[in-house]
Design a protein around this motif. Sequence first.
Motif, PDB file in Angstrom:
ATOM      1  N   TYR A  78       6.128  34.846 -24.290  1.00  0.00           N
ATOM      2  CA  TYR A  78       4.886  34.138 -23.962  1.00  0.00           C
ATOM      3  C   TYR A  78       4.173  34.711 -22.742  1.00  0.00           C
ATOM      4  O   TYR A  78       2.991  34.426 -22.530  1.00  0.00           O
TER       5      TYR A  78
ATOM      6  N   VAL B 178       1.358  26.739 -18.864  1.00  0.00           N
ATOM      7  CA  VAL B 178       2.563  27.104 -19.617  1.00  0.00           C
ATOM      8  C   VAL B 178       2.839  25.936 -20.555  1.00  0.00           C
ATOM      9  O   VAL B 178       2.956  24.793 -20.110  1.00  0.00           O
TER      10      VAL B 178
ATOM     11  N   MET C 120       9.933  29.829 -19.060  1.00  0.00           N
ATOM     12  CA  MET C 120       9.109  30.390 -20.121  1.00  0.00           C
ATOM     13  C   MET C 120       9.786  31.613 -20.723  1.00  0.00           C
ATOM     14  O   MET C 120      10.199  32.532 -20.013  1.00  0.00           O
TER      15      MET C 120
ATOM     16  N   TRP D  26       6.941  26.868 -25.219  1.00  0.00           N
ATOM     17  CA  TRP D  26       7.272  28.212 -24.739  1.00  0.00           C
ATOM     18  C   TRP D  26       8.546  28.246 -23.896  1.00  0.00           C
ATOM     19  O   TRP D  26       8.993  29.315 -23.495  1.00  0.00           O
ATOM     20  N   ILE D  27       9.108  27.091 -23.594  1.00  0.00           N
ATOM     21  CA  ILE D  27      10.292  27.026 -22.733  1.00  0.00           C
ATOM     22  C   ILE D  27      11.540  27.297 -23.573  1.00  0.00           C
ATOM     23  O   ILE D  27      11.728  26.719 -24.638  1.00  0.00           O
TER      24      ILE D  27
ATOM     25  N   ASP E 283       7.574  24.765 -17.537  1.00  0.00           N
ATOM     26  CA  ASP E 283       6.684  23.940 -18.347  1.00  0.00           C
ATOM     27  C   ASP E 283       5.568  23.345 -17.483  1.00  0.00           C
ATOM     28  O   ASP E 283       5.828  22.745 -16.441  1.00  0.00           O
TER      29      ASP E 283
END
Length: 169
Positions: free
Chosen positions: A37, A22, A33, A26-27, A82
């Motif tokens: 994503y 991840v 997330m 993308w957070i 993450d």
Amino acid sequence: MLDRTDFEPVFFAPFVSSVMPVEPAWIDLNGHMNMAYYHVLFDRGVDEMYTLAGFGWDYLKERNHSFFTAEVHLRYLRELKDGDPVRVTFQLLEYDSKRLHFFQQLFHAREGWVAATCENLSLHIDMSVRKVAPFPADVVKRLCDIRKSHERLPRPEAVGKRIAMPQKA
């Protein structure tokens, strides 16, 4: 030294992707997330499966055919954070002359729990006219091989579910 390089792929049941992390970008504001994503990771898993099966990027370049997604049902089951390592599985459920119906699961690669599932209906496309087209015979053979491997798997309980509000008693 090997005297040939044209081995037939082995289709495990289900197909399991490589480990993917991840990514920090993308957070979202909630500290997990972002939903978009999950689609990216499922798509990357499909790309790996298609490449193994012989209808990935090279198939597009050499034959000018590809796949478009017609419908998706994605379920978010657990948060990913993450750096979490994940793997995507792919199970071919059905196919006909122009379509694939498959089911994927997104697993935390270290801890083993399922973060999301994705049911997908994809169309085989002739890119020269951007219309649905029948699979060539060699692709049908590969799909048959994949299906034979995957038919041993139980049908996932989430397949065919619809979105609905729970009924109150």
